[in-house]
Design an enzyme around this catalytic site. Structure first.
Site, PDB file in Angstrom:
ATOM      1  CG  HIS A 155      25.374  16.463 -17.849  1.00 10.38           C
ATOM      2  ND1 HIS A 155      26.432  17.281 -17.509  1.00 10.38           N
ATOM      3  CD2 HIS A 155      25.775  15.202 -17.573  1.00 10.38           C
ATOM      4  CE1 HIS A 155      27.440  16.537 -17.050  1.00 10.38           C
ATOM      5  NE2 HIS A 155      27.067  15.275 -17.082  1.00 10.38           N
TER       6      HIS A 155
ATOM      7  CG  ASP B  19      30.883  14.224 -16.411  1.00  9.32           C
ATOM      8  OD1 ASP B  19      29.803  13.987 -16.983  1.00  9.32           O
ATOM      9  OD2 ASP B  19      31.015  14.308 -15.174  1.00  9.32           O
TER      10      ASP B  19
ATOM     11  CD  GLU C  64      25.035  14.716 -14.141  1.00 10.75           C
ATOM     12  OE1 GLU C  64      25.123  13.522 -13.799  1.00 10.75           O
ATOM     13  OE2 GLU C  64      25.998  15.514 -14.062  1.00 10.75           O
ATOM     14  CD  GLU C  65      28.840  17.209 -13.392  1.00 10.81           C
ATOM     15  OE1 GLU C  65      28.806  16.579 -12.315  1.00 10.81           O
ATOM     16  OE2 GLU C  65      29.424  16.791 -14.398  1.00 10.81           O
TER      17      GLU C  65
ATOM     18  CG  HIS D 280      33.751  16.129 -11.724  1.00 14.77           C
ATOM     19  ND1 HIS D 280      32.879  15.923 -10.667  1.00 14.77           N
ATOM     20  CD2 HIS D 280      33.049  15.841 -12.851  1.00 14.77           C
ATOM     21  CE1 HIS D 280      31.702  15.511 -11.141  1.00 14.77           C
ATOM     22  NE2 HIS D 280      31.803  15.452 -12.472  1.00 14.77           N
TER      23      HIS D 280
END
Length: 337
Positions: free
Chosen positions: A60, A170, A198-199, A309
């Protein structure tokens, strides 16, 4: 390549800069390339063996961030999180707002004005604001607007014993591995999906998998590493420097046993260190892909990343290289099957 990708902003639904970069890099090697209605970048790469859409690899493009939902009379930007962010990690952090990357800082009431009760609790996002140096609402509205996205502003640097620190590891690590594969000769046709959103619920991957309809999917990700002081061994999930992570289960997916065993056997055969999660946590695009149409055989391979994150995620460069090597062997094995 990972550094360049991490320096780009791509908060969920605003992945344009990341997608443009990838399109430019992929164009000389792709047999076909398209952007679907949701914004997924789907790249078809021909290999030595013609197999059509048998194998799809996905990573992603998006990262967590913030969305502006109010502008105060004083010119401060109120915001909500986009994706899973702990409010404890954002106070005082640098951000950039909108496509123009307007510099800002996340602020909170001055400490000497905090009450005893406030001192004991973690601030809510409603307590925070982004300061862009505006003198009033009109000044702020001249450069931004409601709905603008904001991303962490961070450098991308190597440090310590082959470690890499950056925002958005990520899943820019997965994007970088796929880009490297696209630039190489492959033993079979492969479809590469750089997915969006995606998140915020694996939204892009569902549409892309429905469109591609692969037999097999391999999801390349960054996953939680909690190899930190004070963390019990059974809760450390994964550890940096122990190789890529082979997932057998997470919060959204129980992975295809045959593909998991194939990845494990290939790692051991080629002397590639590997690890699995010792604590079930997180999820990724696999949960959406696996359930598409009649179902898709799905596996996941991840790079362990500390401080997911946050603006200062940390990964081991060797883990990323080993991830790339193992994926190459996986493609070779699928081509031979």
């Amino acid at each position: 390549m990972v550094k360049e990708l991490c320096l780009l902003n791509g908060v969920s639904s605003g992945e344009d800069a990341v997608r443009d970069y990838l399109m430019e890099r992929c164009r000389p090697y792709a047999a076909s390339m398209k952007v679907d209605a949701l914004g997924n970048l789907i790249v078809f790469k021909r290999g030595e063996k013609s197999t059509g859409n048998k194998l799809m690899l996905t990573a992603h493009m998006d990262e967590v961030g913030f969305i502006v939902n109010d502008i105060t009379e004083d010119g401060y930007l109120k915001f909500a999180p986009v994706g899973g962010i702990d409010p404890r990690v954002v106070i005082g952090k640098r951000v950039s707002v909108g496509p123009g990357r307007i510099p800002g800082a996340i602020g909170l009431k001055a400490y000497h004005l905090v009450s005893d009760e406030e001192e004991k609790r973690v601030p809510d996002f409603e307590d925070l604001y982004i300061d862009i140096g505006a003198k009033d609402r009109a000044d702020a509205e001249a450069v931004t607007a409601l709905g603008a996205l904001a991303a962490f502003e961070s450098d991308a640097m190597e440090f310590g014993s082959s470690m890499l620190k950056a925002k958005a590891l990520d899943d820019r690590v997965g994007c970088a591995v796929m880009l490297k594969l696209i630039e190489e000769e492959l033993p079979m046709d492969c479809t590469f999906v750089f997915s969006v959103q995606e998140e915020v619920g694996t939204r892009g991957a569902f549409g892309a998998a429905f469109s591609v309809t692969p037999e097999i999917a391999l999801v390349l990700e960054g996953t939680t590493a909690a190899d930190l002081p004070g963390t019990d061994a059974h809760r450390r999930v994964t550890a940096l420097g122990n190789g890529p992570v082979l997932s057998f289960m997470d919060s959204g997916t129980i992975y295809d046993r045959g593909l998991f065993e194939l990845l494990r056997d290939l790692a051991e055969q080629h002397h590639i260190p590997w690890q699995s999660k010792n604590y079930t946590s997180g999820g990724n695009d696999s949960s959406a892909i696996q359930r598409t149409k009649e179902g898709v055989r799905t596996a996941a391979l991840s790079a362990p990343v500390r401080y997911l994150h946050t603006p200062s995620s940390v990964a081991c460069i060797q883990d990323i290289h080993q991830m790339h090597t193992l994926v190459k062997h996986f493609i070779e094995a699928i081509a031979a099957s």
